[in-house]
Design an enzyme around this catalytic site. Structure first.
Site, mmCIF file in Angstrom:
data_model
loop_
_atom_site.group_PDB
_atom_site.id
_atom_site.type_symbol
_atom_site.label_atom_id
_atom_site.label_comp_id
_atom_site.label_asym_id
_atom_site.label_seq_id
_atom_site.Cartn_x
_atom_site.Cartn_y
_atom_site.Cartn_z
ATOM 1 N N GLU A 90 -10.328 6.542 -20.533
ATOM 2 C CA GLU A 90 -10.344 6.728 -19.085
ATOM 3 C C GLU A 90 -10.281 5.356 -18.413
ATOM 4 O O GLU A 90 -10.869 4.388 -18.899
ATOM 5 C CB GLU A 90 -11.644 7.439 -18.692
ATOM 6 C CG GLU A 90 -11.854 7.608 -17.197
ATOM 7 C CD GLU A 90 -13.267 8.073 -16.860
ATOM 8 O OE1 GLU A 90 -13.430 8.699 -15.807
ATOM 9 O OE2 GLU A 90 -14.199 7.810 -17.656
ATOM 10 N N LYS A 131 -9.113 15.279 -14.446
ATOM 11 C CA LYS A 131 -10.553 15.509 -14.613
ATOM 12 C C LYS A 131 -11.030 16.589 -13.651
ATOM 13 O O LYS A 131 -10.783 16.522 -12.447
ATOM 14 C CB LYS A 131 -11.313 14.205 -14.370
ATOM 15 C CG LYS A 131 -12.809 14.290 -14.635
ATOM 16 C CD LYS A 131 -13.460 12.930 -14.429
ATOM 17 C CE LYS A 131 -14.951 12.978 -14.718
ATOM 18 N NZ LYS A 131 -15.589 11.657 -14.531
ATOM 19 N N CYS A 156 -14.782 11.638 -19.715
ATOM 20 C CA CYS A 156 -16.129 11.111 -19.491
ATOM 21 C C CYS A 156 -17.182 12.190 -19.764
ATOM 22 O O CYS A 156 -17.154 12.830 -20.804
ATOM 23 C CB CYS A 156 -16.233 10.522 -18.089
ATOM 24 S SG CYS A 156 -17.616 9.366 -17.896
#
Length: 328
Positions: free
Chosen positions: A91, A152, A203
């Site tokens: 990321e 995301k 994440c």
């Protein structure tokens, strides 16, 4: 002698039996590890410095990941490591939008062409109106360039988007560090990457059951993350522990790519195949099984959680019932 009430003891006994069944049942279920081997690589480019200041070093972070990918290509050509069939970047490997920044596009494309296999690139991309940002994992092919991508779905409040922006920015100047909100994705991260299908989460989506469960149909699971702002704290090891749990839960190898660490390659049974240190450049290359079968956890989904919740409430009710009757 007056007999002792059995309600509380019965409730406690039910709880103990349920706990034993959960633990014992888990130990009795085999963890599958077989699958077609696929050689993968995880790139950790590192960041210029620890903490929030790295946000001002966007080009340096991208250059670090380009440099490590080119080093990987050199290692492959020299025969020191096997050629990977796919490569994972973290990321925020590029906080420069490759679709609006030609230099960033050329740097990424050059590195991908050098290694010669598809790379999953973590990048920030502006929405068409320029008002918001998407946190993407982009499939970048050495021949055709950028293609499919995952956005995301769980942006972090106060970090990636700001609730009550108009009010809070007037009260707390620090929130000026979040000038634009991140867009929430609306589909899972299951995508074709080279010879396999990967299931991508970004994440701390690895902490959410739904996001990881939606990504489990991939042959291999991926966690793209950026822990630079939390380096050398308990957070990176915690994220690795979550990734190992997800590997066992879904019977998938998990590839964790972090900008500054901890990056890792995890086997489907939770074993650590490779693990990086923090705040150093690192390359990890290993063969992992690409799996398509489903685990019991995949089939049952959230059912055990609901069943245990109902059982716990029933145990509490069983314990409280006699006490209420005695008070009457």
């Amino acid at each position: 002698a007056r007999p002792r009430p059995r309600g509380p003891l019965a409730g406690a006994a039910v709880a103990v039996v349920l706990a034993a069944l959960v633990v014992g049942g888990g130990l009795a279920i085999p963890t599958p590890t077989a699958g077609r081997p696929v050689t993968v690589a995880v790139v950790q480019g590192n960041v210029p410095r620890l903490g929030l200041d790295f946000l001002g070093q966007r080009r340096a972070v991208l250059d670090n990941h380009v440099r490590e990918t080119r080093r990987l290509a050199e290692e492959v050509r020299a025969g020191r490591v096997p050629r990977p069939e796919l490569v994972i970047w973290p990321e925020n490997a590029s906080d420069l939008d490759p679709f609006t920044e030609p230099d960033a596009y050329q740097a990424i494309d050059g590195a991908v062409r050098d290694i010669g296999v598809p790379v999953l690139v973590g990048a920030l991309v502006e929405t068409p109106d320029g008002k918001r940002i998407e946190n993407r994992g982009i499939v970048w092919d050495p021949k055709t360039g950028p293609g499919n991508y995952y956005v995301k779905r769980h942006p972090v409040p106060f970090g990636e988007y700001l609730p009550f922006r108009d009010v809070l920015t007037k009260l707390i100047k620090r929130f000026e560090r979040v000038p634009r909100d991140f867009v929430k994705g609306d589909r899972s991260g299951v995508m074709k990457l080279g010879p396999v299908t990967v299931g991508d989460v970004i994440c701390f989506e690895v902490a959410y059951d739904k996001e990881t469960r939606d990504s489990a149909p991939g042959d291999v699971m991926v966690v793209q993350t950026n822990n630079a702002t939390y380096g050398e704290t308990s957070l990176p090891p915690q994220q690795i522990a979550m990734s190992r749990l997800r590997a066992v839960e879904h019977g998938r190898a998990v590839l964790v790519a972090a900008t500054s660490g901890i990056s890792a390659i995890v086997a489907p049974d939770g074993r650590m195949i490779a693990e990086s240190r923090e705040f150093v450049p690192a390359l990890q290359v290993a063969a992992v099984p690409a799996r398509t079968s489903r685990t019991i956890a995949d089939r049952l989904g959230a059912l055990p959680e609901w069943a245990l919740t109902v059982a716990a409430l029933a145990a509490v009710a069983a314990a409280l019932g006699p006490a209420r009757r005695r008070r009457r």
